[in-house]
Structure formats: structure tokens, C-alpha cells
Design a protein around this motif. Sequence first.
Motif, PDB file in Angstrom:
ATOM      1  N   GLN A  40      55.928  46.843  37.412  1.00  0.00           N
ATOM      2  CA  GLN A  40      55.018  46.906  38.552  1.00  0.00           C
ATOM      3  C   GLN A  40      53.814  47.787  38.210  1.00  0.00           C
ATOM      4  O   GLN A  40      53.944  48.845  37.623  1.00  0.00           O
ATOM      5  CB  GLN A  40      55.736  47.477  39.771  1.00  0.00           C
ATOM      6  N   GLY A  41      52.616  47.296  38.549  1.00  0.00           N
ATOM      7  CA  GLY A  41      51.395  48.046  38.325  1.00  0.00           C
ATOM      8  C   GLY A  41      50.710  47.770  36.992  1.00  0.00           C
ATOM      9  O   GLY A  41      49.590  48.210  36.777  1.00  0.00           O
ATOM     10  N   GLU A  42      51.357  47.045  36.085  1.00  0.00           N
ATOM     11  CA  GLU A  42      50.738  46.738  34.799  1.00  0.00           C
ATOM     12  C   GLU A  42      49.797  45.549  34.924  1.00  0.00           C
ATOM     13  O   GLU A  42      49.923  44.725  35.812  1.00  0.00           O
ATOM     14  CB  GLU A  42      51.812  46.442  33.742  1.00  0.00           C
ATOM     15  N   ARG A  43      48.859  45.470  34.000  1.00  0.00           N
ATOM     16  CA  ARG A  43      47.853  44.403  34.017  1.00  0.00           C
ATOM     17  C   ARG A  43      48.246  43.266  33.078  1.00  0.00           C
ATOM     18  O   ARG A  43      48.981  43.455  32.130  1.00  0.00           O
ATOM     19  CB  ARG A  43      46.494  44.953  33.611  1.00  0.00           C
ATOM     20  N   PHE A  44      47.664  42.097  33.343  1.00  0.00           N
ATOM     21  CA  PHE A  44      47.917  40.904  32.542  1.00  0.00           C
ATOM     22  C   PHE A  44      46.892  40.812  31.410  1.00  0.00           C
ATOM     23  O   PHE A  44      46.089  39.891  31.350  1.00  0.00           O
ATOM     24  CB  PHE A  44      47.835  39.659  33.431  1.00  0.00           C
ATOM     25  N   ILE A  49      43.202  37.914  27.553  1.00  0.00           N
ATOM     26  CA  ILE A  49      42.635  37.699  26.218  1.00  0.00           C
ATOM     27  C   ILE A  49      42.681  36.215  25.859  1.00  0.00           C
ATOM     28  O   ILE A  49      41.705  35.654  25.350  1.00  0.00           O
ATOM     29  CB  ILE A  49      43.377  38.559  25.172  1.00  0.00           C
ATOM     30  N   ILE A  50      43.803  35.567  26.135  1.00  0.00           N
ATOM     31  CA  ILE A  50      43.920  34.136  25.833  1.00  0.00           C
ATOM     32  C   ILE A  50      42.914  33.338  26.648  1.00  0.00           C
ATOM     33  O   ILE A  50      42.261  32.418  26.141  1.00  0.00           O
ATOM     34  CB  ILE A  50      45.359  33.645  26.087  1.00  0.00           C
ATOM     35  N   GLN A  51      42.750  33.677  27.915  1.00  0.00           N
ATOM     36  CA  GLN A  51      41.811  32.949  28.768  1.00  0.00           C
ATOM     37  C   GLN A  51      40.363  33.175  28.319  1.00  0.00           C
ATOM     38  O   GLN A  51      39.559  32.246  28.336  1.00  0.00           O
ATOM     39  CB  GLN A  51      41.986  33.375  30.226  1.00  0.00           C
ATOM     40  N   PRO A  94      31.943  29.020  32.843  1.00  0.00           N
ATOM     41  CA  PRO A  94      31.988  30.200  33.705  1.00  0.00           C
ATOM     42  C   PRO A  94      33.288  30.319  34.495  1.00  0.00           C
ATOM     43  O   PRO A  94      33.741  31.433  34.790  1.00  0.00           O
ATOM     44  CB  PRO A  94      30.793  30.028  34.642  1.00  0.00           C
ATOM     45  N   MET A  95      33.914  29.185  34.799  1.00  0.00           N
ATOM     46  CA  MET A  95      35.164  29.255  35.544  1.00  0.00           C
ATOM     47  C   MET A  95      36.284  29.873  34.704  1.00  0.00           C
ATOM     48  O   MET A  95      37.055  30.692  35.211  1.00  0.00           O
ATOM     49  CB  MET A  95      35.552  27.878  36.058  1.00  0.00           C
ATOM     50  N   LEU A 101      38.403  37.303  33.453  1.00  0.00           N
ATOM     51  CA  LEU A 101      38.082  38.619  34.028  1.00  0.00           C
ATOM     52  C   LEU A 101      39.017  38.971  35.183  1.00  0.00           C
ATOM     53  O   LEU A 101      39.402  40.132  35.349  1.00  0.00           O
ATOM     54  CB  LEU A 101      36.629  38.637  34.493  1.00  0.00           C
ATOM     55  N   MET A 102      39.381  37.963  35.958  1.00  0.00           N
ATOM     56  CA  MET A 102      40.313  38.209  37.063  1.00  0.00           C
ATOM     57  C   MET A 102      41.683  38.635  36.547  1.00  0.00           C
ATOM     58  O   MET A 102      42.338  39.496  37.144  1.00  0.00           O
ATOM     59  CB  MET A 102      40.434  36.967  37.948  1.00  0.00           C
ATOM     60  N   TYR A 103      42.121  38.057  35.439  1.00  0.00           N
ATOM     61  CA  TYR A 103      43.398  38.482  34.837  1.00  0.00           C
ATOM     62  C   TYR A 103      43.320  39.928  34.370  1.00  0.00           C
ATOM     63  O   TYR A 103      44.319  40.640  34.416  1.00  0.00           O
ATOM     64  CB  TYR A 103      43.768  37.596  33.661  1.00  0.00           C
ATOM     65  N   LEU A 104      42.155  40.367  33.892  1.00  0.00           N
ATOM     66  CA  LEU A 104      42.012  41.764  33.481  1.00  0.00           C
ATOM     67  C   LEU A 104      42.163  42.722  34.652  1.00  0.00           C
ATOM     68  O   LEU A 104      42.713  43.805  34.517  1.00  0.00           O
ATOM     69  CB  LEU A 104      40.662  41.988  32.802  1.00  0.00           C
TER      70      LEU A 104
END
Length: 110
Positions: A40-44, A49-51, A94-95, A101-104
Motif C-alpha cells: 500500500q502506498g507504492e507507485r506503479f 516505464i513500459i507505457q 499523447p494518450m 505519467l498517470m501511472y507515475l
Amino acid sequence: MLGVKTQGYLQAVQAAMILATILCCVDVFVFVLQLFRLKQGERFVFTAIIQLLSSLCVMIAASIYTAERESFQDKFIQDGNYGYSYVLAWVAFPMTFISGLMYLVLRKRK
């Protein structure tokens, strides 16, 4: 028949778009895996990076096609239009970038 140089550009565009598609598919599986593995609380971060790599591949393919359009025009494009696939590629860039960026920013919640 297309010249060797033109065939190389077409193959580069095809390879970059196929790689982008594969990276997006892998990204979905990595995201689902990280949903169950992250605390819990960690980022993807790995998913992001893959995206972002997928977004880079789309940009490279669309840029090569834009730069080398004149060499393709005689053989493939008689009416002077780019076509819907070209527009779709520039919309996808851009999508996928925004998605990366949203995953970050995204954190796993309880």
C-alpha cells in the motif's frame, strides 16, 4: 517497386508500431500483477516505464512516416491524404504519454 531506402523506412515504422502494441499489452499484464504485489502506498513505476517506452515507439514511428511521406507518396498515396491511421497514431502518442505519467503519479490504495 520501392527502393531499398524506402523499404527500410517502412519496416522501421512497422517495427516501431508493433513494438508499441506489444509494450501496451505487456503493460496491462504488469499493471495487474503489480496490483497484487505492491504494498500500500507504492507507485506503479515499472508500469509507467513500459507505457512511456510505448509512447516513445509511437512517436518514433509517426515521425519517421511524417518525414519520409514523400518517398511513399508515389506508390501508396495518390490523393495526397495522410489517412485515418496516421491521425490515429498521432492521437495515440499523447494518450499513451499521459497514461504513462498517470501511472507515475498513481499509488496503490487499500
